[in-house]
Design a protein around this motif. Sequence first.
Motif: not given
Length: 191
Positions: A23, A26, A58, A61, A86-87, A90
């Motif tokens: 996290a 990211a 942001q 993620t 975001i998966d 990354g």
Amino acid sequence: MKKFLCCSLVALVFMMFSAMAFAAGAPELRGTWGGAVKLITKDGDIRENKAVFVINKQDGTMFSGYKIWLADKNDNAETEPFCGIIDADGTRLYLAEGEDGYLQGEITGKQTISLYYLESGRKAKAIKYNLERVRFTRGFIDIDKDGNKTIIRSEIVNVYPLNAERIMREADVNKDGKLSKTEWENWKNGK
């Protein structure tokens, strides 16, 4: 049993630290992304245009923002909010638009992303966005007097990167704490 509990505790602590590290690490997506749009309809009509995605929030993620594009067959710019994630790898991106539709995509380079939109049904279409981070640019200010999400007038303002410290760290290749002109030019040119 004691050995099992100890190993389980160690594994749990390791997973927690890994999740926190991901996290914190990211990819930074905040900023303005602009570029080419290519669209094909179910009838085979192909159109090309430009779009801008602004990611203004942001948290690890998760991110959100809005996109701006020119509406079909007119000169009015339209705007639509989106949110995304975001998966775990990354590099993969998943976005939900504010009105309808979903985008999937990937981070294709340090300063580039590609997004893909599919819509089925009566208005079936496929869209590909090739976007590049815009470092110093001009952007739109939304002026929507009638509330229909059509920008009736656009004004140009200067937009600057949101995370100057990160950019300085990336550009300072030799990590001496000083940014040479060569390092700065190489970073601006994506080298």
